[in-house]
Design an enzyme around this catalytic site. Structure first.
Site: not given
Length: 343
Positions: A12, A39, A131
């Site tokens: 991310s 992301h 995540d």
């Protein structure tokens, strides 16, 4: 006997540079396909494949729905699409967000574990929140190899820290050492596992990511949590596989603990802004009505509207001050002890 030939990488914040550095250090003859999720905002333009290709090493491109999987290539999830791995080909789906993201890391990891089991190597790199933790757990349960960037080496240690805390990770390494590990472990012989309860559960999860009606309508695992989905306000069902709490609503939005807290924070912020706007509009309306009543000589009605304007602006000012204050700046107020009936 099968060999390790599927590498899935999730990142991310700080992930573009980390993924480009790692992929650029992999050998050109790597006998594995590499899948990457970083992301990106839905309306962003991703140039990550171009960055990876310029670093040398493997050829990189954005994943294409239904395209065959070719060893020696890096497939990057485009913005606003989950990247899923199936036997022999890949899928791109605009399914429900997971952990407030699309693409998200968990669907990629979970689908790879479902399709290729022990042949998968899962890698979690720099990023905020958590995540990738549940997906890495799926890879570990399927017999795959797990690798996490050392939190001390990561620009943003949230995702690596969560993975290490919740998964029995086999390799925790600084970024420069991960490429060498992948090059050494790709091609290792592994035993394909027969499909069991874990694989069937992963299949259900993948089906929800693809919004298959049979998966969406299947009986939800877990229990109603009493919490609402920050995105659609539906009831969240809570599960705790291997001690890792996760939440999913009826239409498929999924959250881990930290992601749910972040989603609630975003929803709360939106609610406060909506309340502030409504109060300001109400104050403006009652103020206008007070002026009109004065013009008509109806002093009593004008006074009543003026009082409503004052009360409404007091409430609006309270919310305005909350909005101007960062969460970490809000003072903690020690709750008063409960009094017994005899006090």
């Amino acid at each position: 006997m099968a060999e390790r030939d599927i590498v899935v990488i999730g990142a991310s914040a700080g992930g573009v540079e980390a993924v480009a550095t790692l992929a650029g250090a992999l050998p050109k003859d790597l006998a594995a396909a590499v899948f990457v999720v970083v992301h990106f905002p839905a309306h962003a333009t991703s140039v990550l494949p171009r960055i990876i290709s310029r670093r040398g090493g493997l050829r990189a491109e954005h994943a294409v729905d239904g395209a065959p999987i070719v060893p020696g290539c890096v497939y990057v999830a485009p913005p606003d699409r989950h990247l899923l791995v199936e036997r022999g080909h890949m899928r791109l789906v605009r399914g429900p967000r997971e952990n407030n993201a699309r693409p998200a890391v968990d669907p990629l990891f979970r689908s790879a574990a479902r399709a290729y089991g022990a042949r998968v190597i899962g890698v979690v790199l720099t990023g905020n929140l958590d995540d990738g933790t549940a997906g890495l757990m799926s890879i570990r349960s399927a017999g795959g190899l797990t690798v996490v960037q050392s939190p001390d080496d990561a620009l943003y240690p949230g995702m690596p820290t969560s993975a290490i805390a919740n998964v029995d990770v086999e390799n925790v390494l600084p970024l420069p050492e991960i490429a060498a590990l992948l090059a050494a472990r790709v091609g290792e012989p592994v035993q394909d596992q027969e499909e069991g309860a874990v694989a069937r559960k992963q299949a259900d999860e993948v089906g929800i990511s693809e919004m298959r009606r049979e998966s969406m309508e299947a009986e939800r695992a877990g229990v109603p949590s009493g919490f609402a989905c920050p995105e659609c306000s539906g009831v969240l069902w809570e599960t705790a596989d291997d001690g890792l709490p996760r939440f999913r609503c009826r239409v498929g939005h999924a959250y881990s603990i930290e992601s749910l807290l972040a989603g609630q924070g975003t929803a709360l912020d939106a609610a406060l802004w909506a309340a502030y706007r409504a109060l300001e509009e109400r104050a403006a309306l009652t103020e206008r009505m007070a002026e009109r009543m004065r013009e008509r000589g109806q002093g009593r009605l004008a006074e009543r509207f003026s009082e409503q304007t004052t009360e409404t602006r007091v409430r609006a000012d309270l919310i305005r001050r909350v909005l101007l204050t960062a969460p970490e700046e809000i003072p903690f107020v020690e709750p008063e002890p409960e009094r017994s009936a005899s006090d």
